[in-house]
Scaffold this motif. Structure first.
Motif, PDB file in Angstrom:
ATOM      1  N   THR A 231      -8.161   5.027  -5.718  1.00 24.76           N
ATOM      2  CA  THR A 231      -7.667   4.892  -4.355  1.00 24.76           C
ATOM      3  C   THR A 231      -7.417   6.249  -3.715  1.00 24.76           C
ATOM      4  O   THR A 231      -6.851   7.141  -4.344  1.00 24.76           O
ATOM      5  CB  THR A 231      -6.342   4.103  -4.350  1.00 24.76           C
ATOM      6  OG1 THR A 231      -6.536   2.897  -5.071  1.00 24.76           O
ATOM      7  CG2 THR A 231      -5.907   3.789  -2.937  1.00 24.76           C
ATOM      8  N   SER A 232      -7.830   6.395  -2.462  1.00 32.21           N
ATOM      9  CA  SER A 232      -7.578   7.644  -1.742  1.00 32.21           C
ATOM     10  C   SER A 232      -6.152   7.696  -1.216  1.00 32.21           C
ATOM     11  O   SER A 232      -5.499   6.665  -1.032  1.00 32.21           O
ATOM     12  CB  SER A 232      -8.556   7.784  -0.571  1.00 32.21           C
ATOM     13  OG  SER A 232      -9.865   7.973  -1.051  1.00 32.21           O
ATOM     14  N   GLU A 233      -5.712   8.918  -0.914  1.00 31.93           N
ATOM     15  CA  GLU A 233      -4.314   9.110  -0.508  1.00 31.93           C
ATOM     16  C   GLU A 233      -4.163   8.953   1.015  1.00 31.93           C
ATOM     17  O   GLU A 233      -3.854   9.907   1.729  1.00 31.93           O
ATOM     18  CB  GLU A 233      -3.804  10.479  -0.958  1.00 31.93           C
ATOM     19  CG  GLU A 233      -2.292  10.608  -0.797  1.00 31.93           C
ATOM     20  CD  GLU A 233      -1.713  11.697  -1.669  1.00 31.93           C
ATOM     21  OE1 GLU A 233      -0.820  11.392  -2.469  1.00 31.93           O
ATOM     22  OE2 GLU A 233      -2.128  12.853  -1.544  1.00 31.93           O
ATOM     23  N   PHE A 234      -4.353   7.729   1.488  1.00 34.75           N
ATOM     24  CA  PHE A 234      -4.224   7.459   2.914  1.00 34.75           C
ATOM     25  C   PHE A 234      -2.789   7.670   3.417  1.00 34.75           C
ATOM     26  O   PHE A 234      -2.570   7.871   4.595  1.00 34.75           O
ATOM     27  CB  PHE A 234      -4.621   6.012   3.219  1.00 34.75           C
ATOM     28  CG  PHE A 234      -6.093   5.738   3.093  1.00 34.75           C
ATOM     29  CD1 PHE A 234      -6.947   6.006   4.141  1.00 34.75           C
ATOM     30  CD2 PHE A 234      -6.614   5.202   1.934  1.00 34.75           C
ATOM     31  CE1 PHE A 234      -8.308   5.743   4.044  1.00 34.75           C
ATOM     32  CE2 PHE A 234      -7.967   4.942   1.817  1.00 34.75           C
ATOM     33  CZ  PHE A 234      -8.811   5.213   2.872  1.00 34.75           C
ATOM     34  N   LYS A 235      -1.820   7.569   2.516  1.00 33.05           N
ATOM     35  CA  LYS A 235      -0.417   7.539   2.962  1.00 33.05           C
ATOM     36  C   LYS A 235       0.177   8.912   3.222  1.00 33.05           C
ATOM     37  O   LYS A 235       1.289   8.992   3.735  1.00 33.05           O
ATOM     38  CB  LYS A 235       0.433   6.809   1.910  1.00 33.05           C
ATOM     39  CG  LYS A 235       0.197   5.317   1.862  1.00 33.05           C
ATOM     40  CD  LYS A 235       0.597   4.641   3.156  1.00 33.05           C
ATOM     41  CE  LYS A 235       0.358   3.138   3.094  1.00 33.05           C
ATOM     42  NZ  LYS A 235       0.560   2.494   4.399  1.00 33.05           N
TER      43      LYS A 235
ATOM     44  N   ALA B  54      -1.623   6.842  -7.578  1.00 32.88           N
ATOM     45  CA  ALA B  54      -1.199   5.476  -7.279  1.00 32.88           C
ATOM     46  C   ALA B  54      -0.796   4.702  -8.530  1.00 32.88           C
ATOM     47  O   ALA B  54       0.245   4.028  -8.549  1.00 32.88           O
ATOM     48  CB  ALA B  54      -2.332   4.753  -6.556  1.00 32.88           C
TER      49      ALA B  54
ATOM     50  N   LEU C 216       0.804  -1.219   0.000  1.00 34.95           N
ATOM     51  CA  LEU C 216       0.000   0.000   0.000  1.00 34.95           C
ATOM     52  C   LEU C 216       0.838   1.270   0.000  1.00 34.95           C
ATOM     53  O   LEU C 216       0.316   2.350  -0.286  1.00 34.95           O
ATOM     54  CB  LEU C 216      -0.952  -0.014   1.198  1.00 34.95           C
ATOM     55  CG  LEU C 216      -1.951  -1.181   1.208  1.00 34.95           C
ATOM     56  CD1 LEU C 216      -2.844  -1.116   2.437  1.00 34.95           C
ATOM     57  CD2 LEU C 216      -2.798  -1.172  -0.054  1.00 34.95           C
TER      58      LEU C 216
ATOM     59  N   THR D   7      -7.374  11.861   7.479  1.00 31.38           N
ATOM     60  CA  THR D   7      -6.782  11.526   6.178  1.00 31.38           C
ATOM     61  C   THR D   7      -7.490  12.231   5.019  1.00 31.38           C
ATOM     62  O   THR D   7      -8.622  12.688   5.144  1.00 31.38           O
ATOM     63  CB  THR D   7      -6.816  10.009   5.949  1.00 31.38           C
ATOM     64  OG1 THR D   7      -8.148   9.534   6.178  1.00 31.38           O
ATOM     65  CG2 THR D   7      -5.863   9.306   6.888  1.00 31.38           C
TER      66      THR D   7
ATOM     67  N   TRP E  57      -8.243  11.366  -4.491  1.00 33.31           N
ATOM     68  CA  TRP E  57      -8.080  10.007  -4.996  1.00 33.31           C
ATOM     69  C   TRP E  57      -7.532   9.980  -6.411  1.00 33.31           C
ATOM     70  O   TRP E  57      -7.638  10.935  -7.165  1.00 33.31           O
ATOM     71  CB  TRP E  57      -9.379   9.216  -4.882  1.00 33.31           C
ATOM     72  CG  TRP E  57     -10.608   9.846  -5.468  1.00 33.31           C
ATOM     73  CD1 TRP E  57     -11.455  10.712  -4.848  1.00 33.31           C
ATOM     74  CD2 TRP E  57     -11.149   9.657  -6.790  1.00 33.31           C
ATOM     75  NE1 TRP E  57     -12.482  11.070  -5.696  1.00 33.31           N
ATOM     76  CE2 TRP E  57     -12.332  10.437  -6.889  1.00 33.31           C
ATOM     77  CE3 TRP E  57     -10.750   8.883  -7.890  1.00 33.31           C
ATOM     78  CZ2 TRP E  57     -13.107  10.472  -8.047  1.00 33.31           C
ATOM     79  CZ3 TRP E  57     -11.525   8.927  -9.043  1.00 33.31           C
ATOM     80  CH2 TRP E  57     -12.692   9.714  -9.110  1.00 33.31           C
TER      81      TRP E  57
ATOM     82  N   THR F 235       0.388   2.150  -3.478  1.00 33.91           N
ATOM     83  CA  THR F 235      -0.943   2.270  -4.096  1.00 33.91           C
ATOM     84  C   THR F 235      -1.915   3.172  -3.349  1.00 33.91           C
ATOM     85  O   THR F 235      -3.025   3.376  -3.833  1.00 33.91           O
ATOM     86  CB  THR F 235      -1.579   0.877  -4.241  1.00 33.91           C
ATOM     87  OG1 THR F 235      -1.568   0.229  -2.969  1.00 33.91           O
ATOM     88  CG2 THR F 235      -0.823   0.047  -5.241  1.00 33.91           C
ATOM     89  N   GLU F 236      -1.552   3.696  -2.206  1.00 33.22           N
ATOM     90  CA  GLU F 236      -2.465   4.613  -1.516  1.00 33.22           C
ATOM     91  C   GLU F 236      -1.973   6.054  -1.660  1.00 33.22           C
ATOM     92  O   GLU F 236      -1.638   6.725  -0.681  1.00 33.22           O
ATOM     93  CB  GLU F 236      -2.639   4.218  -0.048  1.00 33.22           C
ATOM     94  CG  GLU F 236      -3.488   2.947   0.099  1.00 33.22           C
ATOM     95  CD  GLU F 236      -3.848   2.617   1.531  1.00 33.22           C
ATOM     96  OE1 GLU F 236      -3.138   3.074   2.451  1.00 33.22           O
ATOM     97  OE2 GLU F 236      -4.841   1.888   1.734  1.00 33.22           O
ATOM     98  N   HIS F 237      -1.895   6.498  -2.909  1.00 35.53           N
ATOM     99  CA  HIS F 237      -1.512   7.865  -3.239  1.00 35.53           C
ATOM    100  C   HIS F 237      -2.497   8.434  -4.253  1.00 35.53           C
ATOM    101  O   HIS F 237      -3.199   7.676  -4.940  1.00 35.53           O
ATOM    102  CB  HIS F 237      -0.098   7.913  -3.827  1.00 35.53           C
ATOM    103  CG  HIS F 237       0.967   7.538  -2.843  1.00 35.53           C
ATOM    104  ND1 HIS F 237       1.420   8.403  -1.875  1.00 35.53           N
ATOM    105  CD2 HIS F 237       1.652   6.383  -2.665  1.00 35.53           C
ATOM    106  CE1 HIS F 237       2.346   7.806  -1.149  1.00 35.53           C
ATOM    107  NE2 HIS F 237       2.515   6.579  -1.590  1.00 35.53           N
TER     108      HIS F 237
END
Lengths: 567, 104
Positions: free
Chosen positions: A538-542, A155, A147, A528, A532, A150-152
């Motif tokens: 995908t959302s930018e959780f990172k 991504a 992740l 967060t 996305w 992929t969490e950007h």
């Protein structure tokens, strides 16, 4: 990649690689089965590099750690690519014979000198060069990611940047060389393979594939739109009121999505920018939640359908990150009124005037096999048991499965198939920018003994369990007058939470972390960012910009206590 | 290497003794954020001996905190470092006894 939504390699190949790059992946904790293969490889001499903002438990096994700033992976990959090109280490025959778009890629990476990349990533230039040479010179090398890639908000571009490196060096399609996306959950691969991706049919066929779509229409006896549906991020956007002028000129608001049937997902806690997500869920006309526990999302639902825990209370299959489909067997009966997911779905269909009955798990699987001719047709239950699982594609009952994907790239003539394209990509920093007001980069991380928002793991104790805490560098804390264990307030542009802080030497100055596992203690996703990626959804959780201050209050968490399943 | 360290920390004297012994051998000063790992680190367990010896010489025994610091610097699990410390103490005790000195 290259037309197939799956990794190229079998787990066992990690044992025979010369070089492993774990990029944005703390596989030591989040993929312990795969990491056992890594450990075997290390035991026989494989070298390993960890590319990760944190010095994780994976990095503690690595020969080199590239502790880049969050969201600078593309700059790093492009610099590695440039160094490989300038050092004359490109696999020329492979690039010339198998790929397309090399010149565009070369032009794109050219500005990413070691010095410039070092300035962007904060990784020493000599370490970038070392990894470039080690990767290009290895006989067998893999890039594995999770992740952290992929969490950007970009991504897919992160993934393309890594694929470009494999194409430069020919480290794909050969035993021991490959691209290994280690999925964020145990059955992400299976969910996608079964049609949970809006633009895909089960079996990985594109919705626009007329032949495949016609086969599914015949099999299901119903028309299928060739237009992709909405993915999760688009659904939440569609729940938001959109201003609209009426014929009388009176402004009003409409919502394109007004009813939601939510199966085995807890978006009230797991969505980025959770306060906003909850507001949207509460604004729905009708919300149905089907889950194994009473989740925070179920708490806002109009109807809750109790489901069995299919991994132990029903039959089925699971597909892991090496594309291996394995049987799941029932061990115990579900409690109370809980029923298997497929039975609930079929019962709803019956009430809607269809006649789906109550097929067994094997009957559902055989229907899938009758339509997914390329990947799953040869995977009968009997064969899955006989072989201990099979890796797709497995198109016929005498096919052994395909541990190594894209071996065609090393064939000659027509057997080689279409070219594998380079996809030039540029570095774009995280959407949530660091400023003097929000100077610390917060990243979400996972731990060995917990799972997502804690629905499935919150109900049991673990000797490793710790209270959820923002973790940060001791020097950063000292500068803010914060001692280990002090209560702090963490604030982003979307909200704030309070919790006792913990110092962590795995985090460098300027970096902090939370897990998403214990939302009842700290409502992390209030912080967060829901920006996305338009390519993956995908959302930018990172990458969240936050400020950390000593908390003024000493009472309980300010974040509202969410009901947490299983606890 | 997986390091599961207890919360025990070394005294300043213990830390200084270990670092003085290892800085030169490792060619680097200690940094909490950048502990060595990988094949190179796993190939120098023999440095447990001078590290533990340095602690023993400096303070007369090997505390849990000192053992943690040695384990972290050398990327050796504390259980293995403890085993090394146990052997070392045994050898040093025998040497001390043979020389008629106090036992550790």
């Amino acid at each position: 990649m290259f037309g197939a939504g799956g990794g190229t390699s079998a787990y066992v190949e990690a044992e025979h690689a010369d070089l492993l790059i774990l990029w944005g992946s703390n596989a030591r904790e989040t993929h312990p089965i795969f990491f056992h293969h890594v450990l075997r490889g290390l035991g026989t001499g494989a070298r390993m590099y960890s590319v990760d903002p944190r010095r994780t438990s994976t990095a503690q096994w690595a020969d080199g750690w590239l502790g880049l700033d969050v969201g600078t992976d593309i700059a790093l990959a492009n610099a590695i690519g440039r160094e490989i090109i300038h050092a004359g280490l490109v696999n020329e025959a492979f690039v010339r014979g198998v790929t397309s778009g090399f010149e565009d890629h070369r032009a794109t990476v050219e500005p990413y000198t070691l010095e410039r990349a070092s300035g962007i990533t904060r990784v020493p230039a000599e370490l970038i060069s070392e990894l470039a040479h080690a990767y290009a010179r290895a006989d067998r090398a893999q890039i594995c990611w999770t992740l952290g890639i992929t969490e950007h908000h970009n991504a897919a571009d992160h993934v393309f940047a890594l694929i470009n490196l494999a194409l430069l060096t020919g480290h794909v399609g050969r035993y021991g060389s490959g691209l290994v996306p280690l999925r964020g959950q145990n059955n992400v691969q299976g969910g996608g393979d079964m049609g949970a991706i809006p633009a895909k049919l089960p079996g990985g066929y594109d919705l626009g594939d007329d032949v495949a779509r016609a086969r599914f229409e015949t099999g299901w006896g119903a028309p299928i739109s060739p237009t992709p549906g909405m993915h999760l991020s688009q659904m939440f956007e569609a729940m938001a009121p959109t201003p609209k002028e009426t014929p009388t000129g009176t402004p009003t608001a409409t919502r394109r999505l007004r009813a939601l049937y939510c199966i085995g997902e807890n978006p009230a806690e797991s969505e980025a920018n959770a306060t906003h997500a909850r507001h949207l869920l509460e604004g729905l006309d009708h919300l149905v939640v089907q889950d194994i526990f009473r989740t925070a999302t179920a708490d806002t639902a109009d109807v809750v359908l109790p489901a069995a825990a299919d991994w132990c209370e029903y039959e089925g299959t699971v597909t892991n990150s090496e594309r291996r489909v394995q049987r799941v067997r029932k061990a115990i009966d579900p409690p109370g009124q809980a029923r298997p997911d497929t039975h609930i779905i079929c019962a709803i269909a019956d009430r809607l005037g269809q006649s789906w009955g109550e097929p067994t798990a094997e009957q559902v699987w055989d229907e899938l096999r009758s339509l997914s001719l390329d990947r799953h047709h040869g995977m009968s239950y009997a064969r899955l048991v006989e072989h201990g699982g099979l890796q797709w594609p497995c198109p016929s009952l005498d096919h052994p499965g395909t541990p190594l994907l894209h071996a065609r790239l090393w064939e000659t003539g027509a057997a080689r198939g279409p070219a594998a394209p380079f996809t030039p990509v540029e570095h774009v920093p995280p959407a949530d920018a660091l400023t003097s007001e929000y100077p610390i980069r917060l990243t979400t991380v996972r731990v060995l003994d917990a799972y997502n928002s804690g629905v499935q793991t919150g109900g049991y104790a673990s000797p490793m369990r710790r209270r959820e805490a923002p973790r940060m560098d001791a020097a950063d804390a000292a500068a803010l007058g914060i001692a280990d264990g002090d209560r702090v307030r963490v604030t982003s542009r979307r909200g704030s939470v309070e919790a006792p802080v913990a110092f962590d030497p795995a985090l460098r100055p300027g970096l902090a972390s939370f897990t998403p596992h214990f939302c009842e203690q700290v409502d992390v996703n209030v912080l967060t960012n829901d920006a996305w990626d338009p390519k993956s959804g995908t959302s930018e959780f990172k990458a969240t910009a936050v400020r950390i201050d000593p908390a003024a209050t000493t009472h309980g968490d300010l974040a509202s206590a969410q009901p947490v399943a299983g606890r | 290497m997986d390091l599961r360290l207890s919360s025990a920390t070394p005294s300043a004297h213990e830390r200084a003794a270990v670092d003085a012994a290892l800085d030169g051998l490792l060619g680097a000063q200690y940094d909490d954020h950048f502990v060595d790992a990988g094949h190179l680190a796993r190939g120098r367990r023999h440095l447990l001996l001078p590290a533990l010896h340095a602690v023993s010489d400096a303070v007369g025994w090997i505390s849990e905190g000192a053992l943690n610091h040695v384990a972290r610097r050398l990327c050796v699990p504390p259980a293995d470092a403890y085993r090394g410390g146990h052997v070392l103490c045994h050898v040093l005790n025998r040497a001390a006894a043979a020389a008629g000195r106090a036992r550790l």
